[in-house]
Scaffold this motif. Structure first.
Motif, mmCIF file in Angstrom:
data_model
loop_
_atom_site.group_PDB
_atom_site.id
_atom_site.type_symbol
_atom_site.label_atom_id
_atom_site.label_comp_id
_atom_site.label_asym_id
_atom_site.label_seq_id
_atom_site.Cartn_x
_atom_site.Cartn_y
_atom_site.Cartn_z
ATOM 1 N N LYS A 296 2.406 71.243 76.727
ATOM 2 C CA LYS A 296 3.586 70.390 76.605
ATOM 3 C C LYS A 296 3.155 68.946 76.374
ATOM 4 O O LYS A 296 2.132 68.502 76.876
ATOM 5 C CB LYS A 296 4.436 70.487 77.865
ATOM 6 C CG LYS A 296 5.049 71.867 78.094
ATOM 7 C CD LYS A 296 5.894 71.878 79.349
ATOM 8 C CE LYS A 296 6.507 73.262 79.580
ATOM 9 N NZ LYS A 296 7.323 73.297 80.829
ATOM 10 N N VAL A 297 3.964 68.222 75.632
ATOM 11 C CA VAL A 297 3.673 66.825 75.328
ATOM 12 C C VAL A 297 4.795 65.966 75.886
ATOM 13 O O VAL A 297 5.973 66.189 75.585
ATOM 14 C CB VAL A 297 3.541 66.604 73.801
ATOM 15 C CG1 VAL A 297 3.319 65.126 73.498
ATOM 16 C CG2 VAL A 297 2.410 67.442 73.241
ATOM 17 N N GLN A 298 4.433 64.995 76.704
ATOM 18 C CA GLN A 298 5.434 64.086 77.246
ATOM 19 C C GLN A 298 5.956 63.165 76.147
ATOM 20 O O GLN A 298 5.204 62.709 75.278
ATOM 21 C CB GLN A 298 4.828 63.249 78.371
ATOM 22 C CG GLN A 298 4.454 64.074 79.604
ATOM 23 C CD GLN A 298 3.911 63.200 80.719
ATOM 24 O OE1 GLN A 298 3.633 62.020 80.517
ATOM 25 N NE2 GLN A 298 3.771 63.781 81.898
ATOM 26 N N THR A 299 7.240 62.909 76.168
ATOM 27 C CA THR A 299 7.857 62.048 75.164
ATOM 28 C C THR A 299 7.337 60.621 75.281
ATOM 29 O O THR A 299 7.322 60.038 76.372
ATOM 30 C CB THR A 299 9.392 62.045 75.330
ATOM 31 O OG1 THR A 299 9.871 63.382 75.253
ATOM 32 C CG2 THR A 299 10.041 61.207 74.249
ATOM 33 N N ASN A 300 6.875 60.079 74.161
ATOM 34 C CA ASN A 300 6.378 58.704 74.128
ATOM 35 C C ASN A 300 6.639 58.157 72.729
ATOM 36 O O ASN A 300 5.997 58.558 71.761
ATOM 37 C CB ASN A 300 4.880 58.657 74.456
ATOM 38 C CG ASN A 300 4.367 57.242 74.627
ATOM 39 O OD1 ASN A 300 4.474 56.417 73.724
ATOM 40 N ND2 ASN A 300 3.822 56.948 75.799
ATOM 41 N N ALA A 301 7.603 57.244 72.633
ATOM 42 C CA ALA A 301 8.040 56.739 71.329
ATOM 43 C C ALA A 301 6.911 56.024 70.581
ATOM 44 O O ALA A 301 6.784 56.161 69.358
ATOM 45 C CB ALA A 301 9.226 55.791 71.503
ATOM 46 N N THR A 302 6.077 55.285 71.294
ATOM 47 C CA THR A 302 4.997 54.533 70.651
ATOM 48 C C THR A 302 3.973 55.475 70.031
ATOM 49 O O THR A 302 3.587 55.330 68.871
ATOM 50 C CB THR A 302 4.310 53.612 71.673
ATOM 51 O OG1 THR A 302 5.281 52.711 72.222
ATOM 52 C CG2 THR A 302 3.199 52.807 71.003
ATOM 53 N N LEU A 303 3.527 56.436 70.813
ATOM 54 C CA LEU A 303 2.529 57.376 70.326
ATOM 55 C C LEU A 303 3.099 58.281 69.234
ATOM 56 O O LEU A 303 2.415 58.581 68.250
ATOM 57 C CB LEU A 303 1.992 58.223 71.484
ATOM 58 C CG LEU A 303 1.355 57.455 72.650
ATOM 59 C CD1 LEU A 303 0.796 58.409 73.691
ATOM 60 C CD2 LEU A 303 0.257 56.515 72.143
ATOM 61 N N ASP B 114 -7.731 52.181 67.408
ATOM 62 C CA ASP B 114 -6.298 52.479 67.462
ATOM 63 C C ASP B 114 -5.919 53.075 68.817
ATOM 64 O O ASP B 114 -4.857 52.757 69.370
ATOM 65 C CB ASP B 114 -5.909 53.457 66.352
ATOM 66 C CG ASP B 114 -6.051 52.843 64.959
ATOM 67 O OD1 ASP B 114 -5.779 51.636 64.839
ATOM 68 O OD2 ASP B 114 -6.428 53.568 64.023
ATOM 69 N N LEU B 115 -6.779 53.923 69.347
ATOM 70 C CA LEU B 115 -6.512 54.531 70.661
ATOM 71 C C LEU B 115 -6.461 53.454 71.748
ATOM 72 O O LEU B 115 -5.590 53.487 72.633
ATOM 73 C CB LEU B 115 -7.591 55.565 70.991
ATOM 74 C CG LEU B 115 -7.546 56.876 70.191
ATOM 75 C CD1 LEU B 115 -8.806 57.691 70.463
ATOM 76 C CD2 LEU B 115 -6.304 57.675 70.564
ATOM 77 N N ILE B 116 -7.382 52.515 71.674
ATOM 78 C CA ILE B 116 -7.405 51.432 72.675
ATOM 79 C C ILE B 116 -6.135 50.597 72.586
ATOM 80 O O ILE B 116 -5.511 50.255 73.601
ATOM 81 C CB ILE B 116 -8.656 50.553 72.475
ATOM 82 C CG1 ILE B 116 -9.926 51.367 72.755
ATOM 83 C CG2 ILE B 116 -8.595 49.314 73.371
ATOM 84 C CD1 ILE B 116 -11.214 50.639 72.409
ATOM 85 N N SER B 117 -5.722 50.269 71.337
ATOM 86 C CA SER B 117 -4.506 49.488 71.135
ATOM 87 C C SER B 117 -3.273 50.243 71.626
ATOM 88 O O SER B 117 -2.394 49.663 72.291
ATOM 89 C CB SER B 117 -4.360 49.142 69.654
ATOM 90 O OG SER B 117 -3.135 48.490 69.403
ATOM 91 N N LEU B 118 -3.205 51.539 71.324
ATOM 92 C CA LEU B 118 -2.066 52.347 71.756
ATOM 93 C C LEU B 118 -2.023 52.482 73.277
ATOM 94 O O LEU B 118 -0.931 52.517 73.874
ATOM 95 C CB LEU B 118 -2.138 53.729 71.103
ATOM 96 C CG LEU B 118 -1.846 53.777 69.602
ATOM 97 C CD1 LEU B 118 -2.242 55.130 69.020
ATOM 98 C CD2 LEU B 118 -0.363 53.505 69.336
#
Length: 362
Positions: free
Chosen positions: A84-91, A106-110
């Motif tokens: 399952k994936v938790q809802t996250n608008a940014t990601l 990009d991972l660090i920024s996110l």
């Protein structure tokens, strides 16, 4: 009506259709005039591939839904439970717009934008990619459809050509070319093959995307071009032999895939080795050294023959590339017992990573 007249009415320039481009020196379109009892290929016949492709797509959908899917379930094809994936608008926004494999920066920024640990962001993207991966049932259904078509195509083509002298003696394949009448059965078979490859191109965005996706696109475009050009230039005999040589191994590969999805590993390995032997013999030996050899030596060069030479060379390069992958897989996976992974797999990460992610969610 002559061929140039027909093409002109279809909006194709008569200059484009000049016999000097399409036929060998000394031949003209007058040599291919139809009569009451003699048929020749007509370019407008190629338009039948459009409704033909649509019909095949409909038949495929019907087959997968009513036959392949129930069969797969009954034989025990089961899909792994996806994390399952938790809802996250940014990601999610990054995933949709820029792809599912962000770089380290990009991972660090996110992680900063989402106020989440870096490890959590990495796991989120891994889970999100897992959600979009095709299920085993989907892959089983696709392989089943291709198996049915290639199996039917190969043995139907073999039945059509079995009694043709030029099929067994390739030195006679080009006798009296281009004045080689077209039997209706061969014409319809040729157009069916064209319709099938057109349907494959149309469904590429929805099918399982594998590592050799770009090579598949090149292969389909080259195949469609060869079928169309050879049909217009009345190279049906040569084209039928090329099609049959290709179909000889394709249905065995699709059978091996089906066995792999069923987890019948030993039978799958036997099928795959059989596929490898047939593939290498048919495409690296028979096609270039027999079929292609007589094409080059028996037919004089003219523009269309040069074009066909070029596209056949592209196909042969792809055959060499795929043969390398096949041999690599046989020695690495089957003979040495290394971790099994399809050389054309659509998976991005190992089963172990998926298992670890699922275990964390339990």
């Amino acid at each position: 009506l002559s061929v140039p007249t027909i093409l002109t009415r279809m909006g194709v320039s008569e200059g484009f259709w000049h016999h000097g481009y399409w036929l060998p020196p000394g031949a003209t379109w007058e040599d291919l005039k139809e009569s009451a009892d003699i048929d020749y290929p007509q370019p407008q016949d190629l338009l039948l591939s459009i409704p033909g492709a649509l019909l095949l797509i409909f038949v495929r959908c019907l087959f997968e839904r009513t036959v392949a899917l129930p069969l797969g379930r009954r034989l025990g094809v089961s899909d792994k439970r996806k994390p399952k994936v938790q809802t996250n608008a940014t990601l999610e926004g990054f995933y949709v717009l820029l792809g599912g494999t962000p770089k380290k920066e990009d991972l660090i920024s996110l992680a900063k934008q989402s106020d989440l640990p870096l490890k959590t962001v990495e796991t989120w993207f891994r889970h999100r990619r897992a959600q979009d991966r095709p299920t085993l049932l989907k892959k089983f259904c696709e392989a089943s459809w291709r198996f049915i078509f290639y199996f039917t195509s190969f043995f139907s083509g073999l039945a059509l050509l079995y009694d043709k002298p030029w099929f067994w003696d390739h030195t006679t394949c080009w006798l009296k070319y281009p004045q080689q009448p077209l039997p209706p059965a061969l014409g319809w078979f040729y157009l069916l093959e064209l319709s099938f490859y057109c349907s494959l191109v149309a469904t590429l965005p929805f099918d399982v995307k594998r590592k050799d996706f770009k090579e598949q696109i090149i292969h389909h475009i080259a195949t469609i071009t060869l079928i169309c050009v050879s049909y217009c230039a009345n190279m049906i005999r040569f084209g039928m032999i090329v099609v049959l040589v290709h179909d000889a191994s394709d249905y065995i590969l699709e059978l091996a895939k089906m066995l792999h999805y069923l987890k019948w590993q030993r039978v799958c390995e036997v099928a795959f080795i059989a596929f490898a032997v047939v593939f290498i013999i048919s495409r690296l030996v028979i096609l270039p050294l027999i079929v292609y050899y007589y094409f080059v030596t028996k037919l004089p060069l003219f523009p269309v023959s040069c074009l066909i030479n070029a596209f056949l060379a592209i196909l042969q390069l792809l055959h060499i590339f795929w043969s390398y992958l096949i041999i690599q897989m046989i020695f690495g996976v089957i003979l040495r017992g290394e971790k099994r992974q399809d050389a054309r797999s659509d998976t991005e990460e190992s089963d172990r990573s998926e298992a670890e992610d699922l275990a964390k969610n339990k």
